[in-house]
Design a protein around this motif. Structure first.
Motif, short mmCIF file in Angstrom:
data_model
loop_
_atom_site.label_atom_id
_atom_site.label_comp_id
_atom_site.label_asym_id
_atom_site.label_seq_id
_atom_site.Cartn_x
_atom_site.Cartn_y
_atom_site.Cartn_z
N MET A 100 13.16 85.63 -9.96
CA MET A 100 12.88 85.98 -8.57
C MET A 100 12.96 87.47 -8.30
N GLY A 101 12.00 87.96 -7.52
CA GLY A 101 12.07 89.31 -7.00
C GLY A 101 12.68 89.32 -5.61
N PRO A 102 13.01 90.47 -5.07
CA PRO A 102 13.72 90.56 -3.78
C PRO A 102 12.88 90.19 -2.57
N ALA A 103 11.56 89.98 -2.75
CA ALA A 103 10.70 89.68 -1.60
C ALA A 103 11.17 88.43 -0.84
N PHE A 104 11.83 87.51 -1.52
CA PHE A 104 12.30 86.29 -0.85
C PHE A 104 13.32 86.59 0.25
N THR A 235 10.75 74.34 -17.90
CA THR A 235 9.83 74.92 -16.91
C THR A 235 10.40 76.24 -16.44
N VAL A 236 9.56 77.27 -16.38
CA VAL A 236 9.96 78.59 -15.92
C VAL A 236 8.99 79.01 -14.81
N ILE A 237 9.54 79.41 -13.67
CA ILE A 237 8.71 79.82 -12.54
C ILE A 237 9.11 81.23 -12.14
N CYS A 238 8.19 82.18 -12.32
CA CYS A 238 8.46 83.58 -12.04
C CYS A 238 7.72 84.01 -10.78
N MET A 239 8.43 84.68 -9.88
CA MET A 239 7.87 84.96 -8.56
C MET A 239 8.16 86.38 -8.11
N TYR A 269 5.04 79.49 -15.12
CA TYR A 269 4.24 79.85 -13.95
C TYR A 269 4.54 81.30 -13.55
N CYS A 270 3.50 82.03 -13.19
CA CYS A 270 3.65 83.36 -12.64
C CYS A 270 3.02 83.37 -11.25
#
Length: 311
Positions: A100-104, A235-239, A269-270
């Motif tokens: 996760m990036g800080p945009a969340f 499963t890897v989810i990158c955001m 997932y990207c």
């Protein structure tokens, strides 16, 4: 990726370059077709489709075709449906890692949506940086992120000090969990991770403020901590974090041998609003990745709703 095959006592071990030493017997070759002993095979799961609950891997198209890649013009409704199915399966039978990036943290609803995903058991580990944790805790402490109200996005007076005040207060208590306990924090991503005892790795950078206690300042230590979770991931989810996404992609294998001996793909997932970030992951060699070009706040809201966690 970024590893070599080392032969020891008749067994093959996959090791990072920094862990090899003089005298190691390393498999080498410049061709990929097996004639020198190196075979690169990327289509092992192309026609996967069974009753395992895991969605099939899309594959098979003409050598020339339009709209093969993923872009802002692509409809991702099918990708979302497959992702919901995959998350429900892997909550019971796998391990789900979120990057996760800080945009969340800039939006109150996205913080709440991901917290509900954590509470529902869809998160086995989180990778992030100092900023994600800092601004999420700022959101819980001041109701701002980088000084902006997380609901209205209005700037608050002297709000540009809020993240520094938050860092200093966490450092005063000595840890994130102690800060949450002593300061009465009761919402957000870090609160949900601590409450559910979900492990997280905060990998620092040279530009970090503070940083918070628990942030890895040593890149190799951060990498080792991330690999400990990636070894189990299905499963890897990158955001919304190109740096952490590419780093995670480089250490993620294309398949996983499950405890029952079955072999299955690791889904990667990207998610990013920039096509450049999505495409660069593939350019860096992560061949099995799937891209979704969208705003990550909208993405996590869709996921939470699709899983039945929000209205």
């Amino acid at each position: 990726m970024d590893c070599v095959a080392v032969v020891e006592d008749g067994r093959v071990f996959v090791r990072e370059f920094r862990h090899i030493k003089k005298g190691d017997l390393i498999a080498c070759g410049r061709t990929e077709n097996g004639e020198e002993g190196i075979l690169v095979y990327t289509d092992g799961f192309k026609n996967l489709g069974d009753n395992s609950g895991i969605p099939p891997v899309a594959g098979g198209h003409d050598n020339f075709a339009f709209r093969v890649g993923r872009s802002r013009e692509t409809a991702f409704s099918r990708d979302y449906d497959e992702l919901y199915e995959l998350l429900r399966h892997d909550r019971e039978h796998g391990s789900i890692v979120w990057v996760m990036g800080p945009a969340f943290t800039f939006n109150g609803y996205s913080r709440e949506a991901f917290a509900k995903i954590i509470d529902a058991g869809y998160v086995d580990a989180v990778f992030a940086g100092n900023a994600l944790a800092t601004h999420d805790l700022e959101g819980a402490y001041f109701h701002t992120s980088l000084g902006q109200d997380i609901d209205t996005q209005e700037n608050r007076p002297n709000g540009h000090y809020h993240h520094l005040d938050t860092i200093n207060r966490v450092r005063y208590w000595g840890s994130i969990d102690k800060f949450i306990e002593q300061e009465g924090v009761h919402d957000g991503i870090m609160y949900a991770l601590e409450r559910n005892r979900v492990p997280y790795v905060l990998a620092g950078s040279i530009r970090d403020d503070g940083p918070l206690p628990g942030v890895f300042g040593n890149a190799y230590q951060a990498q080792d901590a991330m690999r400990n979770h990636i070894r189990k991931a299905t499963t890897v989810i990158c955001m919304a974090t190109m740096l952490h996404t590419i780093a995670t992609g480089n250490m993620t294998p294309s398949y996983r041998v499950m405890p029952d001996g079955t072999v299955r793909p690791v889904y990667f997932y990207c998610v990013d609003v920039a096509e450049f970030a999505v495409n660069k992951l593939v350019d860096r060699g992560s061949l099995s990745s799937r891209g979704i070009v969208t705003n990550v706040q909208d993405f996590i809201a869709h996921v939470a709703k699709g899983l039945g966690l929000t209205d």
